[in-house]
Structures are given as C-alpha cells and as structure tokens.
Design an enzyme around this catalytic site. Structure first.
Site, PDB file in Angstrom:
ATOM      1  N   LEU A 206       0.963  -1.291   0.057  1.00 53.43           N
ATOM      2  CA  LEU A 206      -0.040   0.070   0.025  1.00 53.43           C
ATOM      3  C   LEU A 206       1.072   1.234  -0.106  1.00 53.43           C
ATOM      4  O   LEU A 206       1.758   1.536   0.930  1.00 53.43           O
ATOM      5  CB  LEU A 206      -0.786   0.069   1.370  1.00 53.43           C
ATOM      6  CG  LEU A 206      -2.011   0.906   1.405  1.00 53.43           C
ATOM      7  CD1 LEU A 206      -3.048   0.863   0.287  1.00 53.43           C
ATOM      8  CD2 LEU A 206      -2.618   0.539   2.816  1.00 53.43           C
ATOM      9  N   HIS A 207       0.752   2.137  -1.038  1.00 56.28           N
ATOM     10  CA  HIS A 207       1.889   3.230  -0.949  1.00 56.28           C
ATOM     11  C   HIS A 207       1.304   4.559  -1.777  1.00 56.28           C
ATOM     12  O   HIS A 207       1.879   5.354  -1.677  1.00 56.28           O
ATOM     13  CB  HIS A 207       2.967   2.573  -1.697  1.00 56.28           C
ATOM     14  CG  HIS A 207       3.128   2.634  -3.118  1.00 56.28           C
ATOM     15  ND1 HIS A 207       2.535   1.522  -3.963  1.00 56.28           N
ATOM     16  CD2 HIS A 207       3.524   3.317  -4.115  1.00 56.28           C
ATOM     17  CE1 HIS A 207       2.762   1.674  -5.035  1.00 56.28           C
ATOM     18  NE2 HIS A 207       3.409   2.831  -5.488  1.00 56.28           N
ATOM     19  N   ARG A 208       0.312   4.128  -2.716  1.00 56.19           N
ATOM     20  CA  ARG A 208      -0.003   5.312  -3.555  1.00 56.19           C
ATOM     21  C   ARG A 208      -0.628   6.480  -2.744  1.00 56.19           C
ATOM     22  O   ARG A 208      -1.293   6.375  -1.797  1.00 56.19           O
ATOM     23  CB  ARG A 208      -1.160   4.741  -4.698  1.00 56.19           C
ATOM     24  CG  ARG A 208      -0.329   4.163  -5.747  1.00 56.19           C
ATOM     25  CD  ARG A 208      -1.265   3.819  -6.952  1.00 56.19           C
ATOM     26  NE  ARG A 208      -0.658   2.843  -7.825  1.00 56.19           N
ATOM     27  CZ  ARG A 208      -0.218   3.475  -8.964  1.00 56.19           C
ATOM     28  NH1 ARG A 208      -0.053   4.833  -9.054  1.00 56.19           N
ATOM     29  NH2 ARG A 208       0.303   2.635  -9.823  1.00 56.19           N
ATOM     30  N   ARG A 239       6.896   5.401   2.400  1.00 56.63           N
ATOM     31  CA  ARG A 239       5.895   6.307   2.385  1.00 56.63           C
ATOM     32  C   ARG A 239       4.725   6.023   3.301  1.00 56.63           C
ATOM     33  O   ARG A 239       4.328   6.740   4.085  1.00 56.63           O
ATOM     34  CB  ARG A 239       5.373   6.423   1.038  1.00 56.63           C
ATOM     35  CG  ARG A 239       4.216   7.351   0.773  1.00 56.63           C
ATOM     36  CD  ARG A 239       3.642   7.332  -0.578  1.00 56.63           C
ATOM     37  NE  ARG A 239       2.661   8.161  -0.851  1.00 56.63           N
ATOM     38  CZ  ARG A 239       2.801   9.538  -1.261  1.00 56.63           C
ATOM     39  NH1 ARG A 239       4.132   9.971  -1.578  1.00 56.63           N
ATOM     40  NH2 ARG A 239       1.878  10.493  -1.248  1.00 56.63           N
ATOM     41  N   ASP A 280      -2.171  -1.798  -4.197  1.00 53.01           N
ATOM     42  CA  ASP A 280      -2.624  -0.503  -5.199  1.00 53.01           C
ATOM     43  C   ASP A 280      -1.261  -0.364  -6.030  1.00 53.01           C
ATOM     44  O   ASP A 280      -1.294   0.724  -6.826  1.00 53.01           O
ATOM     45  CB  ASP A 280      -2.768   0.717  -4.356  1.00 53.01           C
ATOM     46  CG  ASP A 280      -1.606   1.296  -3.473  1.00 53.01           C
ATOM     47  OD1 ASP A 280      -0.576   0.727  -3.537  1.00 53.01           O
ATOM     48  OD2 ASP A 280      -2.003   2.250  -2.614  1.00 53.01           O
TER      49      ASP A 280
END
Length: 363
Positions: A206-208, A239, A280
């Site tokens: 999960l990073h966007r 992030r 994502d």
C-alpha cells in the site's frame, strides 16, 4: 551505440535488470544513471544486488520532496550528465518523476528519447503517475509498448508512428526468478518469527498517494486488512510508514503483520507462497497475474486491464462498500480454473527493445 538508462524507483530497477542483461550480449555501451528517487536500501541497493544489475555509472542523489521539487531537482542534475555523455538514446522507464525528468532533460538538449512501458493509461488524471506517462509519451521519439492495449492508446493519441510493440520486460525477469524459486535455486522468504505467520497468508502493499495521504481513507484500508480471517503480510513502503506515523495509525494489529519491503527474488517467492495479493501497485498486479495468484487492487482503475479478464484481478476502491463478508470472500477467492491468457509477451521483450533501438537509430 551508446544508450543511457535513467532510473530511480523499484519498478524501474526490475525493468532495468532485463535491459542490462540484453545489452550485456551486445557491443553497445550502456550507461546507467540512478536519480536517487528511491534511496532506501530495501528499495534500491537490494534490487541492484539481487538482480545482478551493474552498479550505476552516475548517482544523482536527488532524494525525496514534493512532486515538483523532486522532478525539478532530478531535471537540473541530469542536464549536465546527459550533455556530457551525448548518448544515442536516453531510455526512461515507466511513470515516475524520474521518468518525466529524464525525458524532459533529453528532449530539451535534442537527444533521442525512448520510453519503455509506453502507452499505459489508467484514465485517472488525479494520479501523478498518469501525468508522467502521458507527458513522457508525447515527448519521446520511440514508444516501447508492452501490450496491444498500450498500442491502441498511443494510436488514439496520434502516436502510432512512434510506437513499437515489444512485450513487457518485467515478464522477462519475473518468469526467470519464478523458475529459480520453483527449482529451489533462489531464496525463499524467511519472515521473522515475530510476525507470528502461518499459512495461508495474503501478501499486501500500500503506497499510492490516493490511499495514504488521507488519514480517514488510510485508517479504513488498514482496518479492512486487519479484519481479514488470515494473516496479511504488509510489505511496508517508507511512504506508508511515514504517513501512518504522522496520522497516529497503528499498522500492525489484527491480521496485519508488517514486513520491510522485499528484494525482488523474495517478493516473487512470497507471492508464490501466498494465497493471494492485495495492493495498489501497478507492477504487483501484473506480477500476481504472472505468478498465478489472485489479486485485489485497492483502486478504482488499473493500467493493466488485461489482469481483470477471467477474475485474476478485482478492483475494490473501498472495502467498506462490500461489507466484511464480501470483502473477505473477494480477497480469498480461488484462482480461476479457465486457461490463462498471456497478453504480456514471451519473456524476450528486452531483446526486442534493443533491436528497436538499433533499427530506429540506423535506418
């Protein structure tokens, strides 16, 4: 022929591995410039070492920052590097700030630009990656497209005369490592005992920005993962860790087990050992498909629509809209039984890329 590759982020290093291997069998000079967009060792050094990529010839050390600051920093640092090297081609990869900065620096100095992984579209202009893709495609001289769908997008935008269908270079690397893992020649992940991991497990990333920059949305997604009935190994991007800490969101609770980002061979092995993927990431959607693991994508769209056919990938922008039972059934669905199509090529894309660069240079 002198070719300069400009890279800066994890997915680009995987693509670079395929191209560097292909160039090693030629007499061409291949110069590697690392922008430093991803500077964490788990997202950079581990990939160069694990994929046997030659050390960068130049490291710009750009680091992090807002999109404008990071793109501008890379652009300013690249100008003298490209100008001094005078390459026959500057190859930029994918859809990051490094991609756009590399393309702009080269075209402004009138050096030919080739865009690897050209023509992908999510049709979501809120995504920074979408801006980078579209702008780079329209600036580049040669568009190296991975799929028929990408060729169609480029044709629709009046760019067909610059486009070549090569297949996807990530397939070259992913399938090669898959075979090594299955033969027992590549490392199988040994997650720390502190993860309290049992099988079956789900593998997640999960990073966007659309998922991590809003505290309410990030908390809802983490809670959805935590409520699943099997362990979820969350390979946490820096992030994600930074955003969760700033919002006071605890990542590791319920079913969630937090892991560091994995080197590519370990990532492939982890996906193979999992019962499914939640992500994502554009790249991981495709890797799950190639490794025959079902994927649930936490977005409303995908730049890899081929993965949706047959049910290998499912788009779930908000798990709360499904309800807990439907969410669990979605991520734990069995793999489709129908024969799988292979839209991304045969594992020889990098060789076709080199040939395309030779052909367009000397014709």
């Amino acid at each position: 022929m002198k070719v300069m590759s400009v890279v800066g982020a994890r997915p680009q290093f995987v693509k670079l591995a395929a191209l560097a291997e292909a160039f090693s069998h030629t007499q061409h000079q291949h110069v590697i410039v690392h922008t430093g967009q991803h500077y964490d060792a788990d997202l950079s050094d581990a990939f160069f070492q694990g994929l046997s990529i030659p050390d960068p010839d130049v490291h710009l050390g750009a680091g992090s920052g807002t999109h404008g600051v990071q793109t501008g920093t890379i652009l300013a640092a690249l100008d003298p590097v490209i100008g001094a090297a005078r390459p026959d081609w500057v190859v930029v990869y994918g859809d990051t700030n490094s991609t756009l900065a590399g393309a702009l620096s080269a075209v402004k100095q009138q050096f030919p630009v080739a865009h690897l992984e050209a023509g992908l579209r999510a049709f979501n202009r809120r995504m920074p990656e979408e801006h980078n893709r579209v702008l780079t495609d329209h600036a580049a001289d040669l568009l190296l497209a991975p799929t028929d769908g990408a060729i169609k997008h480029l044709t629709d935008e009046g760019l067909a005369h610059r486009a070549v269908l090569t297949g996807d270079v990530m397939v070259d690397v992913c399938l090669r490592l898959r075979d090594r893992v299955l033969r027992g020649e590549a490392v199988v992940p040994a997650f720390p005992a502190s993860l309290d991991l049992r099988k079956p497990y789900l593998f997640a990333t999960l990073h966007r920005a659309e998922n991590t920059d809003d505290s309410g949305r990030l908390a809802a997604l983490v809670n959805a993962l935590a409520g699943l009935p099997v362990p979820v190994v969350l390979a946490a991007h820096p992030r994600l860790l930074a955003r969760a800490a700033s919002f006071g969101i605890k990542l590791e609770h319920g079913s969630v087990r937090v892991s560091r980002p994995l080197p590519y061979a370990e990532l492939v092995a982890s996906v193979l050992e999992s019962c499914g993927v939640i992500t994502d990431s554009g790249g991981l959607q495709k890797e799950a498909f190639l490794l025959q693991r079902v994927c649930t994508t936490l977005r409303a769209e995908t730049e890899w629509p081929e993965t949706l056919r047959g049910g290998w990938n499912a788009l779930v922008p908000d798990p709360r809209e499904l309800g807990s039972r439907a969410w669990s059934d979605t991520v734990l669905r069995p793999a489709p039984k129908a024969s799988r199509h292979m839209p991304y090529g045969d594992g020889e894309a990098a060789t076709r890329v080199v040939r395309a660069l030779e052909h367009r240079l000397f014709r």
